[in-house]
Design a protein around this motif. Structure first.
Motif, PDB file in Angstrom:
ATOM      1  N   LEU A 210       3.716   6.746   2.457  1.00  0.00           N
ATOM      2  CA  LEU A 210       3.344   7.957   1.958  1.00  0.00           C
ATOM      3  C   LEU A 210       4.276   9.143   2.419  1.00  0.00           C
ATOM      4  O   LEU A 210       5.073   9.762   1.855  1.00  0.00           O
ATOM      5  N   LEU A 211       4.385   9.021   3.902  1.00  0.00           N
ATOM      6  CA  LEU A 211       5.423   9.968   4.357  1.00  0.00           C
ATOM      7  C   LEU A 211       6.770   9.867   4.121  1.00  0.00           C
ATOM      8  O   LEU A 211       7.456  10.846   3.878  1.00  0.00           O
TER       9      LEU A 211
ATOM     10  N   PHE B 106      -4.142   1.293  15.966  1.00  0.00           N
ATOM     11  CA  PHE B 106      -4.157   0.967  14.748  1.00  0.00           C
ATOM     12  C   PHE B 106      -3.280   2.360  13.861  1.00  0.00           C
ATOM     13  O   PHE B 106      -3.537   2.582  12.754  1.00  0.00           O
TER      14      PHE B 106
ATOM     15  N   ARG C 265      -4.780  -6.740  13.818  1.00  0.00           N
ATOM     16  CA  ARG C 265      -5.333  -5.994  15.098  1.00  0.00           C
ATOM     17  C   ARG C 265      -7.138  -5.839  14.964  1.00  0.00           C
ATOM     18  O   ARG C 265      -7.750  -6.170  15.892  1.00  0.00           O
ATOM     19  N   LEU C 266      -7.366  -5.965  13.586  1.00  0.00           N
ATOM     20  CA  LEU C 266      -8.829  -5.480  13.707  1.00  0.00           C
ATOM     21  C   LEU C 266      -9.362  -7.035  13.670  1.00  0.00           C
ATOM     22  O   LEU C 266     -10.620  -7.112  14.430  1.00  0.00           O
TER      23      LEU C 266
ATOM     24  N   PRO D  84      -0.871  -1.548   6.441  1.00  0.00           N
ATOM     25  CA  PRO D  84      -2.170  -2.242   6.362  1.00  0.00           C
ATOM     26  C   PRO D  84      -2.333  -3.633   6.870  1.00  0.00           C
ATOM     27  O   PRO D  84      -3.514  -3.986   7.550  1.00  0.00           O
ATOM     28  N   ASN D  85      -1.331  -4.408   6.846  1.00  0.00           N
ATOM     29  CA  ASN D  85      -1.603  -5.808   7.419  1.00  0.00           C
ATOM     30  C   ASN D  85      -1.425  -5.949   9.016  1.00  0.00           C
ATOM     31  O   ASN D  85      -2.275  -6.745   9.356  1.00  0.00           O
TER      32      ASN D  85
ATOM     33  N   SER E 175       0.937  -1.260   0.057  1.00  0.00           N
ATOM     34  CA  SER E 175      -0.108   0.057   0.021  1.00  0.00           C
ATOM     35  C   SER E 175       0.786   1.204   0.047  1.00  0.00           C
ATOM     36  O   SER E 175       1.940   1.383   0.646  1.00  0.00           O
ATOM     37  N   LEU E 176       0.543   2.330  -0.686  1.00  0.00           N
ATOM     38  CA  LEU E 176       0.902   3.446  -0.698  1.00  0.00           C
ATOM     39  C   LEU E 176       0.761   4.237   0.672  1.00  0.00           C
ATOM     40  O   LEU E 176       1.745   4.951   1.212  1.00  0.00           O
ATOM     41  N   SER E 177      -0.288   3.959   1.377  1.00  0.00           N
ATOM     42  CA  SER E 177      -0.633   4.736   2.395  1.00  0.00           C
ATOM     43  C   SER E 177       0.398   4.722   3.557  1.00  0.00           C
ATOM     44  O   SER E 177       0.814   5.686   4.211  1.00  0.00           O
TER      45      SER E 177
ATOM     46  N   ARG F 100      -2.699  -3.590  10.765  1.00  0.00           N
ATOM     47  CA  ARG F 100      -4.067  -3.010  11.129  1.00  0.00           C
ATOM     48  C   ARG F 100      -5.032  -4.240  10.787  1.00  0.00           C
ATOM     49  O   ARG F 100      -6.101  -4.509  11.920  1.00  0.00           O
ATOM     50  N   MET F 101      -4.805  -4.992   9.896  1.00  0.00           N
ATOM     51  CA  MET F 101      -5.862  -5.860   9.512  1.00  0.00           C
ATOM     52  C   MET F 101      -5.860  -6.949  10.616  1.00  0.00           C
ATOM     53  O   MET F 101      -6.986  -7.539  10.982  1.00  0.00           O
TER      54      MET F 101
ATOM     55  N   VAL G 213       1.441   8.975  17.388  1.00  0.00           N
ATOM     56  CA  VAL G 213       1.071   7.467  17.324  1.00  0.00           C
ATOM     57  C   VAL G 213       2.057   6.571  16.531  1.00  0.00           C
ATOM     58  O   VAL G 213       2.449   7.220  15.486  1.00  0.00           O
ATOM     59  N   THR G 214       2.423   5.248  16.719  1.00  0.00           N
ATOM     60  CA  THR G 214       3.066   4.591  15.992  1.00  0.00           C
ATOM     61  C   THR G 214       2.504   4.192  14.449  1.00  0.00           C
ATOM     62  O   THR G 214       1.162   3.577  14.566  1.00  0.00           O
ATOM     63  N   PRO G 215       2.803   4.482  13.569  1.00  0.00           N
ATOM     64  CA  PRO G 215       1.984   4.195  12.175  1.00  0.00           C
ATOM     65  C   PRO G 215       1.970   2.594  12.203  1.00  0.00           C
ATOM     66  O   PRO G 215       2.842   1.954  12.506  1.00  0.00           O
ATOM     67  N   ARG G 216       0.790   2.078  11.451  1.00  0.00           N
ATOM     68  CA  ARG G 216       0.875   0.747  11.300  1.00  0.00           C
ATOM     69  C   ARG G 216       0.625   0.412   9.999  1.00  0.00           C
ATOM     70  O   ARG G 216      -0.073   1.226   9.400  1.00  0.00           O
TER      71      ARG G 216
ATOM     72  N   GLN H 225      -7.541  -0.508   2.699  1.00  0.00           N
ATOM     73  CA  GLN H 225      -6.491   0.477   3.268  1.00  0.00           C
ATOM     74  C   GLN H 225      -5.650   1.117   2.184  1.00  0.00           C
ATOM     75  O   GLN H 225      -5.194   2.177   2.662  1.00  0.00           O
TER      76      GLN H 225
END
Lengths: 318, 633
Positions: free
Chosen positions: A7-8, B283, A308-309, A302-303, A2-4, A305-306, A297-300, B426
């Protein structure tokens, strides 16, 4: 994938191999009235950007609505010319998400101290690392001469033709009353050396640096600061190594006070004094908590996050 | 049958209880605030769902934070509709109530929500209170309740609980849960597990005491309640999760990859931020509580402009305050997702109650031509998925997406299939390819209006975003040609989005006498009413819209296949029979207005604003009337 999450990283500045000149920061031709104080603020800002070698694409100028809010159009950086009074919430959003960007906020007196007053107070309290310029000419210019909160009492305007009813609001006193405010200064557009030195101190301060810039509107309020422009004795400079020092102005502005910006009580007293105009850094405290640091916050990925979701769903599983 | 004077029915142990087999039953547990009726109801609902019943729970919330004890307006608890198959709405009337005092029971009686033959289990300690005023209140309540054919069963909750604990105020809820478990044949092992989960942060002793109270209630009911209620189980193979609509929105925001939710406290939206405040940082996200509603929109727009799509949540009054910023986001094509959890209005209105009256404000509230997307989840499950959809549309189309939920979804709790997560939800569709010198921030594709988004940090991309009319390069431009073109480009995006949508499915036959059209949280109640009246032989169908802007395609063709079309909504409309009301001045419901203008079909309107969800029975009644009158008003 993912780019997200990258990004930074992707947008981090590359090694600066080019030297930025004043012209590197020039945007559209400024269209303010001849003699408007905004011009000298624009020049001082361009000088600051050049001196600090700020990377144009890493710099964002956010403004509201009003004459002064045209500011971003005249710079070659990123700009956000939003809505009246609401520049600070936008700046907050930009800085919260992209703390690596240099974020400047430019507002007029109606913008900041009237319609946007709530945001002004709370931005000072959040204390994000923003450089906030209040271009205060004591009048609504773009809509043609209406009373603003900083219009001197008695000054005749189109909305209060018999003279403005109330004593002018004191932006310095208000700012110094806000808990967690960390930098409050005042300068004047007709003292370019002081303006530049103050902007530089403001930019270098970590936290919200609030600079009230006194300026003339040659069309609607040419008389407001006329006496101070013509008679430097009406001006007192606040000098301190921790604030601004402008030896080149010693001859013009001989009246000076050695004021320690850490002294909030004296800062408030000086802000309330109406016998002279005080220019300089009234208050500065680098130790105040900054919102973007507090909320870091610590960036997470996508994987991450998923997965943890999935744990969250376990919590809600039937 | 009135049984107010006798103590609980005491069948001899040899008499087997009568078993009432029903497709569904609605149960309420009500107490004073702080006596734990909600926890009892939540566990009962969760265990019912786990066992294979469909469940829809709504909270019974007092109007004040700390109401005095023993007053009707202090009633606090849960209303749980349990059914054999999936339950999609709160249903009609309550069949059984467990009340911790007669005053909270009265409140349920007075709102008219109890079935004529409802079974009322009431704590009996008040009847023999030392305080004559309390006894007088008890007697008056019993007199009032005798107007209906309720079956009243007195339960010695206090007396029983005192055999185990010193302070039954903190234990009656588990005793009541035990009573319900026996009546409804709930699985005690699952209940013990659920109690363990509910008290996981408390000591082992707390768990043990609660389980003892549960078992006490169970055994008491075994000996003293002469009936059982059997709601056949239909366990599903798919794993389920259970939550309310606001939690689903919060989880959906996480799943969609949002990293900032900027908000200001407002009922009933705020609980989304409560959920997110608890979990979001894990998250990599934050909830930013702004100084006001306007600032919340501004922070979200600033964050979005800086490269990530942000979320702001609100309810009606907050939507009003955010209006100018919404116009800016639309004008500058800055992606933004706004969730409006609707409540009753106008003004402060009914802060905790459901209404669907923000539709036109959401669609048309911004001065100037401000085309944007409005979508409405119809179920709690959709509250989760809509967030992924909303973010994707906001970014792809560079626009504002408003999500209209409401208090019914926000506080309703119902299980739904556990979503299968997809990491692609995402991914940020921001094109970070280098910006070439001369690339423009609004390089509109003339056919679709779509353009590439440039974010700060990109070399050569520098531009000043402005809410003033602007050209492709974001240069302020007041010429009529530019404004015409940029308006068309912003508007075109909606038509492009619509071209990607499918016509909505028809619930029931594709043609018939009457078509009911709804949107948002009313789907379950409308479809249940349609199913009931279809079972009676009526030729009725329904269509439920998720997209309000752009509208889903093909509506006119669907409407043409029915003799009558009526929009059913929870917002105000004039009754055609009211004084002064005629065809020209009659104000119709908001969806009806929208659909009439979009299709030129003579769509009728049936709406109510009772401060509660629509009941399937009332919708079924209006369906019958319309079908039988043949459309003659």
């Amino acid at each position: 994938m993912s780019l997200s999450c990258h990004l930074l990283h992707v947008l981090q500045p590359e090694e600066a191999d080019n030297q930025y000149e004043m012209t590197s920061y020039e945007g559209a031709q400024a269209r303010w009235c001849p003699g408007c104080g905004d011009h000298s603020v624009l020049t001082a800002v361009q000088k600051l950007l050049t001196a600090e070698q700020l990377i144009p694409e890493q710099t964002v100028f956010v403004s509201g609505i009003g004459c002064s809010s045209r500011f971003p159009h005249y710079l070659k950086t990123y700009g956000f010319h939003g809505i009246h009074g609401r520049a600070l919430p936008v700046s907050t959003g930009v800085k919260l998400h992209r703390p690596e960007l240099n974020v400047f906020t430019v507002m007029g007196d109606g913008d900041c101290t009237s319609i946007g007053a709530a945001h002004w107070i709370h931005a000072l309290r959040y204390n994000l690392d923003l450089t906030v310029l209040l271009l205060d000419n004591g009048i609504y210019g773009l809509t043609k001469k209406q009373t603003s909160p900083t219009t001197p009492q008695g000054l005749k305007t189109n909305t209060q033709p018999k003279g403005s009813f109330l004593p002018a609001l004191n932006p310095l006193a208000v700012s110094l009353g806000v808990t967690n405010a960390s930098f409050v200064a005042q300068t004047a557009e007709w003292a370019p050396a002081h303006l530049y030195a103050t902007l530089r101190a403001a930019y270098r301060h970590k936290g919200t640096s609030f600079v009230r810039i006194l300026q003339r509107c040659p069309v609607f309020t040419p008389e407001v600061f006329q006496a101070a422009v013509q008679d430097p004795a009406r001006i007192v400079l606040l000098v301190h190594d921790d604030g601004v020092v402008t030896p080149e102005l010693n001859r013009i502005y001989s009246s000076q006070i050695h004021h320690d910006p850490g002294d909030i009580a004296t800062a408030r007293r000086l802000a309330e004094a109406d016998d002279h105009i005080h220019l300089g850094v009234f208050f500065r405290d680098q130790s105040r908590p900054r919102y973007e640091e507090t909320r870091k916050v610590t960036p997470r990925s996508p994987n991450e996050r998923m997965s943890r979701l999935e744990e969250e769903f376990d919590r809600y599983a039937v | 049958m009135i049984d107010a004077t006798a103590t609980a029915a005491s069948p001899s142990a040899s008499t087997p209880p009568s078993v009432l087999r029903v497709p569904e039953h609605t149960v309420e547990i009500v107490s004073d605030s702080g006596e734990g009726a909600q926890k009892c109801g939540q566990i009962f609902a969760a265990v019912s769902a786990k066992m294979g019943n469909g469940v829809w729970t709504v909270e019974i919330i007092p109007a004040e934070v700390q109401p005095p004890p023993r007053v009707p307006e202090g009633a606090s608890g849960n209303r749980v509709r349990v059914g054999s198959g999936p339950v999609t709405n709160w249903g009609d009337q309550t069949n059984l109530v467990v009340a911790f005092n007669e005053q909270v029971l009265l409140s349920r009686h007075r709102v008219g929500g109890l079935a004529e033959d409802a079974i009322l289990l009431i704590e009996e300690m008040w009847a023999t209170s030392d305080d004559p005023a309390v006894v007088a209140q008890w007697d008056a309540a019993m007199e009032e309740l005798s107007s209906k054919s309720y079956r009243i069963i007195r339960v010695p909750m206090q007396e029983q609980c005192l055999t185990l604990v010193d302070n039954p105020r903190k234990g009656k809820n588990m005793f009541a849960l035990g009573v319900l478990a026996r009546i409804y044949g709930r699985d005690m092992d699952r209940i013990r597990d659920q109690i363990g989960h509910a008290f996981r942060k408390k000591s082992e002793a707390v768990y043990t005491t609660n389980v003892s109270l549960l078992e006490l209630g169970y055994h008491w009911a075994e000996q003293h309640i002469d009936f059982r209620i059997d709601i056949p189980l239909e366990p599903m193979d798919t794993p389920l999760v259970v939550m309310n609509g606001n939690e689903a929105i919060g989880m959906g925001a996480v799943a969609a990859g949002f990293e900032i939710c900027a908000m200001y406290p407002i009922t009933p939206a705020t609980s989304v931020s409560h959920y997110l405040s608890e979990v979001f940082e894990r998250f990599g996200g934050i909830v930013h509580q702004s100084e006001d509603e306007i600032a919340a929109a501004g922070v979200a727009i600033g964050a979005s402009y800086a490269g990530k799509v942000a979320l702001t949540i609100t309810s009606g009054p907050g939507l009003a305050l955010k209006t100018e910023f919404l116009g800016l986001a639309i004008m500058t094509e800055t992606p933004l997702v706004l969730v409006d959890v609707q409540r009753g209005g106008p003004s402060t209105g009914l802060p905790t109650k459901v209404e669907q009256s923000d539709l036109l404000a959401a669609l048309y509230g911004q001065p100037g031509d401000a085309p944007h997307v409005v979508i409405a989840p119809a179920t709690i499950e959709e509250c989760f998925h809509v967030m992924v959809t909303a973010r994707r549309i906001a970014e792809t189309f560079r626009t504002v997406v408003m999500v209209l939920s409401d208090a019914n979804l926000a506080t309703g709790v119902s299980p739904f299939p556990r979503p299968t997560l997809d990491a692609r939800w995402q991914a940020a569709p921001i094109d970070l390819a280098p910006v070439a010198e001369g690339d423009k921030p609004y390089d509109w594709d003339l056919e679709t209006g779509l353009s590439r988004r440039i974010v700060p940090g990109q070399p050569a991309g520098m531009f000043t975003l402005t809410g003033l009319s602007h050209d492709e390069g974001s240069k302020v431009a007041y010429s009529s040609g530019i404004h015409q073109k940029s308006s068309a480009m912003r508007s075109r995006k909606l038509a492009v989005l619509q071209s990607l949508l499918a016509p909505p499915p028809v619930h029931g036959d594709e043609e018939g006498e009457l078509l009911v059209v709804g949107w948002g949280s009313t789907k379950g109640a409308i479809e249940e009413a349609v199913d009931r009246t279809r079972a009676e032989g009526l030729k009725v169908s329904s269509v439920h819209l998720r997209f309000l802007s752009p509208l889903e395609p093909g509506l006119k063709a669907i409407f043409a296949r029915f003799r009558q079309v009526v929009a059913v909504e929870i917002n105000y409309s004039d009754d055609p029979d009211d004084p002064f009301i005629n065809e020209e001045n009659r104000r119709r419901g908001q969806l009806a207005m929208l659909l009439r203008s979009a299709t030129l079909v003579d769509i009728d309107s049936w709406t109510r604003v009772p401060g509660e969800p629509l009941r399937p029975a009332s919708i079924a009644e209006t369906i019958r009337q319309r079908v039988h009158s043949g459309g003659a008003a």
